[in-house]
Scaffold this motif. Structure first.
Motif, PDB file in Angstrom:
ATOM      1  N   GLN A   1       6.344   0.792  -6.622  1.00  0.00           N
ATOM      2  CA  GLN A   1       5.102   1.428  -5.527  1.00  0.00           C
ATOM      3  C   GLN A   1       3.930   1.858  -6.565  1.00  0.00           C
ATOM      4  O   GLN A   1       2.615   1.667  -6.227  1.00  0.00           O
TER       5      GLN A   1
ATOM      6  N   VAL B   1      -3.903  -1.652   1.086  1.00  0.00           N
ATOM      7  CA  VAL B   1      -3.156  -0.519   1.119  1.00  0.00           C
ATOM      8  C   VAL B   1      -1.618  -1.059   0.445  1.00  0.00           C
ATOM      9  O   VAL B   1      -1.244  -2.020   0.942  1.00  0.00           O
ATOM     10  N   SER B   2      -0.966  -0.170  -0.125  1.00  0.00           N
ATOM     11  CA  SER B   2       0.345  -0.562  -0.456  1.00  0.00           C
ATOM     12  C   SER B   2       1.241   0.234   0.341  1.00  0.00           C
ATOM     13  O   SER B   2       1.099   1.282   0.672  1.00  0.00           O
ATOM     14  N   PRO B   3       2.512  -0.370   0.551  1.00  0.00           N
ATOM     15  CA  PRO B   3       3.578   0.201   1.227  1.00  0.00           C
ATOM     16  C   PRO B   3       4.280   1.294   0.528  1.00  0.00           C
ATOM     17  O   PRO B   3       4.168   1.428  -0.839  1.00  0.00           O
ATOM     18  N   ASN B   4       4.478   2.402   1.167  1.00  0.00           N
ATOM     19  CA  ASN B   4       5.191   3.502   0.541  1.00  0.00           C
ATOM     20  C   ASN B   4       6.542   3.214   0.525  1.00  0.00           C
ATOM     21  O   ASN B   4       7.292   3.823   1.473  1.00  0.00           O
TER      22      ASN B   4
ATOM     23  N   GLU C   1       5.567   8.146   8.400  1.00  0.00           N
ATOM     24  CA  GLU C   1       4.314   7.578   7.626  1.00  0.00           C
ATOM     25  C   GLU C   1       3.275   8.571   8.270  1.00  0.00           C
ATOM     26  O   GLU C   1       2.447   8.811   7.760  1.00  0.00           O
TER      27      GLU C   1
ATOM     28  N   ASN D   1       1.024  11.162   6.001  1.00  0.00           N
ATOM     29  CA  ASN D   1      -0.256  10.970   5.721  1.00  0.00           C
ATOM     30  C   ASN D   1      -0.827  12.210   6.398  1.00  0.00           C
ATOM     31  O   ASN D   1      -2.130  12.641   5.860  1.00  0.00           O
TER      32      ASN D   1
ATOM     33  N   ILE E   1      -6.913   4.726   6.231  1.00  0.00           N
ATOM     34  CA  ILE E   1      -5.880   4.991   5.566  1.00  0.00           C
ATOM     35  C   ILE E   1      -4.540   4.994   6.480  1.00  0.00           C
ATOM     36  O   ILE E   1      -3.308   4.433   5.817  1.00  0.00           O
ATOM     37  N   ILE E   2      -4.372   5.833   7.315  1.00  0.00           N
ATOM     38  CA  ILE E   2      -3.251   6.039   8.020  1.00  0.00           C
ATOM     39  C   ILE E   2      -2.642   4.807   8.834  1.00  0.00           C
ATOM     40  O   ILE E   2      -1.485   4.289   8.570  1.00  0.00           O
TER      41      ILE E   2
ATOM     42  N   GLU F   1      -1.497   1.863   6.462  1.00  0.00           N
ATOM     43  CA  GLU F   1      -0.448   2.329   5.828  1.00  0.00           C
ATOM     44  C   GLU F   1       0.683   2.067   6.689  1.00  0.00           C
ATOM     45  O   GLU F   1       1.946   1.674   6.092  1.00  0.00           O
TER      46      GLU F   1
ATOM     47  N   ILE G   1       1.755  -1.692   7.176  1.00  0.00           N
ATOM     48  CA  ILE G   1       2.212  -2.411   6.021  1.00  0.00           C
ATOM     49  C   ILE G   1       3.512  -1.879   5.625  1.00  0.00           C
ATOM     50  O   ILE G   1       4.409  -2.487   5.480  1.00  0.00           O
ATOM     51  N   SER G   2       3.783  -0.573   6.100  1.00  0.00           N
ATOM     52  CA  SER G   2       5.042  -0.063   5.720  1.00  0.00           C
ATOM     53  C   SER G   2       6.110  -0.517   7.017  1.00  0.00           C
ATOM     54  O   SER G   2       7.558  -0.648   6.464  1.00  0.00           O
TER      55      SER G   2
END
Length: 170
Positions: free
Chosen positions: A18, A30-33, A107, A111, A134-135, A138, A141-142
């Motif tokens: 991550q 965006v990257s997954p959490n 998520e 956030n 953002i939210i 994310e 993608i999550s």
């Protein structure tokens, strides 16, 4: 003990992915959490106590490498691990709807926590902009990564249980 060591090693690998790999993939805006996915999955699979412990370890990693105030992420991830662990009585191995719902809620809470304690306090009150940029991406993608990774966690958990049973018999 072997299970705990293997889970901590997996947590460190997930954290490294991550932090070091996903930010440099050009097509991901965006990257997954992954650490959050791991925390809620472990809480959901193992129960509230283990979820809280793994959440603390995940939050500690994030605090050590990404946070300004120590304990910022540890508190949040402990709470997420505990709350998802309270839902472990509804855990069924082939039931994917509840983990997807938990991913969405976690998520959003993650956030929202960051927005309130890092942006809103400083007077940046553009929540809809933060939500849209953002939210929402994310969460999407999550959710996609949860579909892939949650099955891996279940398989991994089964393998660890088999290893524990073999070790207990011998």
């Amino acid at each position: 003990m072997r299970r705990v060591a293997a889970n901590i090693a997996l947590l460190i690998v997930i954290f490294a992915l991550q932090s070091c790999v996903f930010p440099f993939i050009p097509f991901l805006s965006v990257s997954p959490n992954l650490v959050l996915i791991l925390t809620f999955a472990y809480g959901f699979i193992y129960g509230p106590r283990a979820g809280m412990c793994y959440g603390f370890m995940a939050g500690l990693l994030l605090d050590l490498f990404h946070s300004g105030a120590f304990g910022f992420f540890s508190l949040l991830f402990m709470w997420i691990g505990y709350m998802n662990g309270c839902l472990s009585r509804y855990y069924y191995e082939n039931y994917i709807t509840l983990p997807l719902f938990l991913c969405t809620v976690n998520e959003f809470v993650y956030n929202l926590y960051i927005y309130l304690l890092r942006f809103f306090i400083r007077g940046k009150m553009h929540f809809l902009f933060y939500f849209r940029t953002i939210i929402l991406p994310e969460i999407i993608i999550s959710l996609l990564f949860t579909l892939l990774i949650y099955r891996f966690f279940l398989w991994y958990n089964r393998k660890l249980e088999i290893m524990d049973r073999r070790h207990a018999v011998n």
